[in-house]
Design a protein around this motif. Structure first.
Motif, mmCIF file in Angstrom:
data_model
loop_
_atom_site.group_PDB
_atom_site.id
_atom_site.type_symbol
_atom_site.label_atom_id
_atom_site.label_comp_id
_atom_site.label_asym_id
_atom_site.label_seq_id
_atom_site.Cartn_x
_atom_site.Cartn_y
_atom_site.Cartn_z
ATOM 1 N N LYS A 102 -4.617 7.927 69.482
ATOM 2 C CA LYS A 102 -3.449 8.772 69.712
ATOM 3 C C LYS A 102 -3.033 8.616 71.167
ATOM 4 O O LYS A 102 -3.831 8.256 72.043
ATOM 5 C CB LYS A 102 -3.739 10.230 69.383
ATOM 6 C CG LYS A 102 -4.633 10.949 70.392
ATOM 7 C CD LYS A 102 -3.881 11.625 71.531
ATOM 8 C CE LYS A 102 -4.818 12.074 72.632
ATOM 9 N NZ LYS A 102 -4.110 12.577 73.818
ATOM 10 N N ARG A 134 -0.715 7.294 66.771
ATOM 11 C CA ARG A 134 -0.212 8.646 66.551
ATOM 12 C C ARG A 134 0.116 9.252 67.912
ATOM 13 O O ARG A 134 -0.681 9.123 68.859
ATOM 14 C CB ARG A 134 -1.248 9.485 65.806
ATOM 15 C CG ARG A 134 -1.437 8.999 64.378
ATOM 16 C CD ARG A 134 -2.459 9.804 63.601
ATOM 17 N NE ARG A 134 -2.480 9.360 62.210
ATOM 18 C CZ ARG A 134 -3.283 9.849 61.275
ATOM 19 N NH1 ARG A 134 -4.141 10.825 61.578
ATOM 20 N NH2 ARG A 134 -3.231 9.383 60.043
ATOM 21 N N THR A 182 -9.085 4.332 65.284
ATOM 22 C CA THR A 182 -7.813 5.043 65.286
ATOM 23 C C THR A 182 -7.551 5.588 66.688
ATOM 24 O O THR A 182 -8.476 5.788 67.473
ATOM 25 C CB THR A 182 -7.822 6.192 64.266
ATOM 26 O OG1 THR A 182 -8.963 7.027 64.514
ATOM 27 C CG2 THR A 182 -7.908 5.656 62.849
ATOM 28 N N ALA A 240 -8.930 6.549 71.902
ATOM 29 C CA ALA A 240 -9.300 5.880 70.655
ATOM 30 C C ALA A 240 -10.717 6.278 70.286
ATOM 31 O O ALA A 240 -11.638 6.200 71.109
ATOM 32 C CB ALA A 240 -9.203 4.359 70.817
ATOM 33 N N LEU A 289 -5.580 -2.182 66.745
ATOM 34 C CA LEU A 289 -5.222 -0.914 66.127
ATOM 35 C C LEU A 289 -4.215 -1.158 65.012
ATOM 36 O O LEU A 289 -3.425 -2.103 65.065
ATOM 37 C CB LEU A 289 -4.621 0.033 67.170
ATOM 38 C CG LEU A 289 -5.534 0.469 68.322
ATOM 39 C CD1 LEU A 289 -4.749 1.302 69.331
ATOM 40 C CD2 LEU A 289 -6.734 1.241 67.799
ATOM 41 N N SER A 290 -4.218 -0.266 64.024
ATOM 42 C CA SER A 290 -3.269 -0.406 62.914
ATOM 43 C C SER A 290 -2.018 0.431 63.136
ATOM 44 O O SER A 290 -1.020 0.265 62.431
ATOM 45 C CB SER A 290 -3.933 -0.005 61.597
ATOM 46 O OG SER A 290 -4.411 1.336 61.681
ATOM 47 N N VAL A 305 -7.608 12.079 64.488
ATOM 48 C CA VAL A 305 -8.136 10.779 64.917
ATOM 49 C C VAL A 305 -9.648 10.934 64.998
ATOM 50 O O VAL A 305 -10.230 11.131 66.071
ATOM 51 C CB VAL A 305 -7.523 10.347 66.266
ATOM 52 C CG1 VAL A 305 -8.060 8.983 66.683
ATOM 53 C CG2 VAL A 305 -6.005 10.277 66.153
ATOM 54 N N GLU A 360 -11.863 8.821 62.997
ATOM 55 C CA GLU A 360 -12.556 7.622 62.543
ATOM 56 C C GLU A 360 -12.434 6.520 63.587
ATOM 57 O O GLU A 360 -11.396 6.378 64.240
ATOM 58 C CB GLU A 360 -11.966 7.125 61.215
ATOM 59 C CG GLU A 360 -12.155 8.092 60.060
ATOM 60 C CD GLU A 360 -13.621 8.343 59.753
ATOM 61 O OE1 GLU A 360 -14.417 7.378 59.848
ATOM 62 O OE2 GLU A 360 -13.974 9.485 59.430
#
Length: 496
Positions: free
Chosen positions: A243, A387, A241, A254, A383-384, A236, A238
């Protein structure tokens, strides 16, 4: 190509060590338990000697398991656990006050007028979860002698003689200027720590010193706080993104890139890492009880352990109208109400163990969903995906519930021990500066991907039910002076 590295993750309940080879992966493992003491009044302490011995024992076992020497070592730490110690002899002067300890709440109440200034300076809300209130409490209640630091600085000193901490761990104290990535004289003064000798703030990936604790001399070249190490291990790197690690609590981070982003949604803005002199930042949100809530349900005899979540919860199709707000140690982000206690509503004569398990999974997942909503609000874009790692990701029921409530795919890490893998990558960067962070981290490989199985309308309805119960808790429990509520009955805040 450099040789294997030793990666040590010193955690709350134990220490895990891996020997990681760049070509063969994990070739050795070791572990050692740590047993914090939980007492009345919010006290959580651990013997510092147990922390040090766990690091040495786990590291030696991993090296013995690998059967070959290591080229370097990395050390991850708990973040907000603190102690006082003698900088000459290295001997501890107090027990280690663990990140969960709440005894500095009255001190935070006294400092409530400075809450906004502290958040502006450091990115952190005023809360006993962070290190500075506990450090000030030690100075007030226990001893004025020696130095008072986070546990990593003491462990590093005992291993190498150096007096340092990495930028990300320093960022968990509430004493670091978030923009300058240096100790803040103003924050130190607010906490009455202006005259303290503070460790040097260093990059995560740099030679710190040599340790002989594991046999042959080994350079310590990697330092990073636990959740940021897991962030790196999950690639993570970028902005946008995120977790989430499901351990004792659940911790969502993030990535936000090279500039700190002040939050307006009740999250924490902090250093992700500083590598090669370049700082990356992240937004951070916490759920205080995840696996600890499962243990609570286990102690009640409802289940026999986390392995029962799926078989017991899957015996019923839904929660039967039961809503569980598992605030068993208070609510963290975005509410910051450590004084609250949980609620279990909608019980009936037909309520069974499966309904309670499903309600618990939904309560944990709903809190994580609140954090992702807060991240999206601060970033200005959703968020897309998410993780995830940690022991509770083995529960398909919890992970499916998470995907359903998020309305996003949830990617479960195929690599266990993400924190150790992350600090192992940093240690490798410390001995091979030609590497990039992306090259040092194992390629991302999810072991499972959970897609939403319900529609957006049903997810919104279930989240609304959870929020109603949180609102009822907030209504029943007036905020103490130290709290500054966050958005929606929860203004932006004024706690691994």
């Amino acid at each position: 190509m450099t040789g294997p590295v030793l990666a040590v993750d010193q955690g709350t309940s134990g220490t895990k060590a891996l020997v990681i080879c760049p070509e063969r992966g994990v070739i050795g493992t070791g572990s050692a338990p740590v047993n914090p003491r939980y007492s009345s009044g919010g006290s959580v302490e651990v013997d510092p000697a147990a922390l040090l011995s766990s690091v040495i024992d786990a590291g030696r076992r991993a090296i013995a398991d690998a059967g070959e020497p290591v080229a370097a070592m990395g050390l991850a730490n708990q973040g907000e656990t603190v102690l006082a110690w003698d900088p000459v002899s290295g001997e501890p002067l107090t027990d280690a006050i663990v990140w969960q300890d709440r005894r500095s709440e009255p001190l935070c109440a006294e400092l409530a007028q400075h809450a906004d200034d502290l958040t502006r300076l450091t990115g952190l809300p005023l809360d006993p979860y962070f290190a500075a209130p506990k450090m000030a409490w030690i100075r007030r209640e226990l001893t004025r002698d020696g130095v008072v630091t986070t546990s990593d600085a003491w462990l590093i000193h005992r291993l190498t003689g150096a007096f340092v901490t990495d930028a990300a761990t320093a960022g968990r104290t509430q004493l670091l200027d978030l923009d300058r990535v240096a100790w803040s004289p103003e924050a130190l003064g607010i906490f009455g720590l202006a005259d303290e000798r503070m460790p040097e703030v260093v990059d995560a990936d740099g030679p710190v010193g040599i340790t002989n604790a594991f046999g042959a001399p080994v350079p310590l070249t990697g330092l990073l706080v636990d959740q940021q190490a897991a962030l790196l291990a999950q690639s993570v790197t970028e902005p946008g993104t995120a977790k989430c690690t499901y351990g004792t609590g659940a911790f969502l981070l993030a990535q936000t890139g090279p500039r700190p982003r002040r939050t307006s949604s009740g999250l924490v803005s902090c250093v992700a890492w500083r590598l090669g002199g370049r700082t990356s930042y992240c937004l951070d949100g916490q759920v205080y009880t995840a696996a600890s809530a499962v243990r609570w349900l286990t102690d009640l005899g409802v289940i026999s352990g986390a392995a029962d979540l799926d078989p017991v919860g899957s015996a019923v199709p839904h929660s039967g109208g039961v809503t569980f707000v598992p605030a068993l140690a208070g609510l963290a982000a975005p509410w910051w109400r450590g004084d609250l206690r949980g609620s279990l509503t909608g019980l009936g004569l037909d309520t069974g163990p499966g309904h309670l398990v499903r309600a618990l999974c939904e309560g944990i997942a709903a809190q994580v969903a609140e954090l992702t909503d807060a991240v999206a609000a601060d970033l200005g874009t959703p968020l897309s995906g998410l993780r995830v790692d940690g022991g509770l990701t083995r529960s398909a029921l919890l992970m499916q519930t998470q995907a359903d409530l998020l309305q996003l795919p949830v990617e479960v890490s195929a690599l266990p021990d993400a924190t150790a893998l992350g600090v192992g990558a940093v240690a490798r960067l410390g001995i091979d500066p030609g590497l990039t962070a992306e090259q040092a981290v194992p390629a991302w490989q999810p072991s499972a991907v959970y897609e939403p199985r319900i529609g957006a309308a049903e997810a919104a309805e279930r989240l609304a039910g959870f929020r109603r119960e949180v609102a009822a808790l907030l209504d029943r429990t007036p905020a103490p002076p130290a709290s500054t509520p966050a958005a929606d009955d929860r203004t932006p805040p004024a706690d691994g």
